[in-house]
Design a protein around this motif. Structure first.
Motif, short mmCIF file in Angstrom:
data_model
loop_
_atom_site.label_atom_id
_atom_site.label_comp_id
_atom_site.label_asym_id
_atom_site.label_seq_id
_atom_site.Cartn_x
_atom_site.Cartn_y
_atom_site.Cartn_z
N CYS A 1 0.83 -1.22 0.00
CA CYS A 1 0.00 0.00 0.00
C CYS A 1 0.86 1.26 0.00
O CYS A 1 0.54 2.25 0.67
N HIS A 2 1.93 1.25 -0.75
CA HIS A 2 2.81 2.42 -0.84
C HIS A 2 3.58 2.38 -2.15
O HIS A 2 4.03 1.33 -2.58
N SER A 3 3.74 3.55 -2.76
CA SER A 3 4.54 3.64 -3.97
C SER A 3 5.26 4.98 -4.02
O SER A 3 4.62 6.04 -3.99
N ALA A 4 6.57 4.92 -4.11
CA ALA A 4 7.36 6.14 -4.27
C ALA A 4 7.42 6.55 -5.74
O ALA A 4 7.55 7.73 -6.05
N HIS A 5 7.33 5.56 -6.63
CA HIS A 5 7.42 5.82 -8.08
C HIS A 5 6.33 5.02 -8.80
O HIS A 5 6.61 3.97 -9.40
N PRO A 6 5.09 5.51 -8.77
CA PRO A 6 4.01 4.75 -9.43
C PRO A 6 4.20 4.70 -10.95
O PRO A 6 4.83 5.57 -11.54
N VAL A 7 3.62 3.68 -11.54
CA VAL A 7 3.61 3.53 -13.00
C VAL A 7 2.77 4.65 -13.61
O VAL A 7 3.09 5.17 -14.67
N PHE A 8 1.71 5.05 -12.89
CA PHE A 8 0.79 6.09 -13.36
C PHE A 8 0.24 6.81 -12.13
O PHE A 8 -0.02 6.17 -11.10
N PHE A 9 0.04 8.12 -12.23
CA PHE A 9 -0.52 8.91 -11.14
C PHE A 9 -1.48 9.94 -11.71
O PHE A 9 -1.20 10.57 -12.73
N SER A 10 -2.62 10.12 -11.05
CA SER A 10 -3.56 11.17 -11.44
C SER A 10 -4.34 11.62 -10.21
O SER A 10 -4.70 10.80 -9.36
N ASN A 11 -4.61 12.91 -10.14
CA ASN A 11 -5.41 13.45 -9.04
C ASN A 11 -6.39 14.52 -9.54
O ASN A 11 -6.70 15.46 -8.83
N ASN A 12 -6.89 14.36 -10.77
CA ASN A 12 -7.75 15.40 -11.35
C ASN A 12 -9.24 15.23 -11.04
O ASN A 12 -10.05 16.02 -11.49
N GLY A 13 -9.61 14.18 -10.31
CA GLY A 13 -11.02 13.99 -9.93
C GLY A 13 -11.84 13.18 -10.91
O GLY A 13 -12.92 12.71 -10.58
N ALA A 14 -11.34 13.01 -12.13
CA ALA A 14 -12.05 12.23 -13.15
C ALA A 14 -11.01 11.57 -14.05
O ALA A 14 -10.81 11.96 -15.19
N THR A 15 -10.36 10.56 -13.51
CA THR A 15 -9.26 9.89 -14.22
C THR A 15 -9.78 8.77 -15.11
O THR A 15 -10.59 7.95 -14.68
N VAL A 16 -9.31 8.75 -16.34
CA VAL A 16 -9.61 7.65 -17.26
C VAL A 16 -8.29 6.96 -17.57
O VAL A 16 -7.34 7.60 -18.02
N PHE A 17 -8.24 5.65 -17.32
CA PHE A 17 -7.03 4.88 -17.55
C PHE A 17 -7.32 3.79 -18.57
O PHE A 17 -8.28 3.03 -18.43
N LYS A 18 -6.48 3.71 -19.61
CA LYS A 18 -6.67 2.72 -20.67
C LYS A 18 -5.91 1.45 -20.32
O LYS A 18 -4.71 1.48 -20.02
N LEU A 19 -6.62 0.33 -20.36
CA LEU A 19 -6.03 -0.99 -20.12
C LEU A 19 -5.41 -1.45 -21.44
O LEU A 19 -6.09 -2.02 -22.29
N ASP A 20 -4.12 -1.17 -21.62
CA ASP A 20 -3.49 -1.31 -22.92
C ASP A 20 -2.82 -2.64 -23.21
O ASP A 20 -2.27 -2.84 -24.29
#
Length: 179
Positions: A86-105
């Protein structure tokens, strides 16, 4: 009068064909709302598996997207090890804009956690399994019979048609319609 009626019929057929063309020849993706109506929020109950239960009720394919709706929070895509901690210093992806869309690529597992301290430990985390793209296994000449399992599921295999061939078909068909 008859030619106007014929033109109307052709236009109607054209609209039906164009609208159904997309369903038959193009692969479509789906956008999923994480958590349903509740969104990406800290679970109110002690149900630490809330989001994993939600994810297990859906089938995710390559190119699908997941939408996270939240307030004063964030979404991180992390490794399996970081998910467990439950911790990440260097995430693969980060967003905090309130409406995040992430593509499962790609197929495989995606690990999501909240970036707010303590939220992940209280259940605001999720694993999504993206299925491998459907491809027919290679068949030998002895394996051309239908197996019993395909009869039970009611599944029917369909051949994929490439875009250039389908476009050529459409142009030819419409040419016949309007000549």
């Amino acid at each position: 009068m008859a030619s106007l009626f014929m033109l109307s019929c052709k236009a109607f057929l054209l609209m039906i064909l164009c609208s159904s063309f997309n369903h038959f020849f193009f692969v479509t993706s789906t956008e999923f709302e994480v958590g349903g109506d509740g969104g990406w929020v800290l679970p109110k109950s002690r149900n630490h598996e809330m989001y994993n239960q939600w994810a297990s009720q859906n089938r995710f394919k390559v190119d699908d997207t997941v939408r996270f709706k939240y307030k004063k929070d964030s979404v991180l895509v992390v490794t399996a090890e970081e998910y467990d901690k439950c911790h990440s210093a260097h995430p693969v992806f980060f967003s905090n804009n309130g409406a995040t869309v992430f593509k499962l690529d790609k197929p495989g597992l995606f690990y999501f956690i909240s970036g707010i301290a303590g939220h992940c430990e209280r259940g605001q985390k999720m694993i999504i399994k993206v299925l491998e793209p459907e491809t027919a296994p290679p068949q030998s000449s002895k394996e051309n019979t239908t197996t019993e399992s395909s009869h039970k599921s009611g599944a029917v295999e369909m051949a994929a048609i490439s875009s250039p061939i389908s476009v050529l078909f459409m142009v030819s068909f419409f040419g016949v319609l309007f000549i």
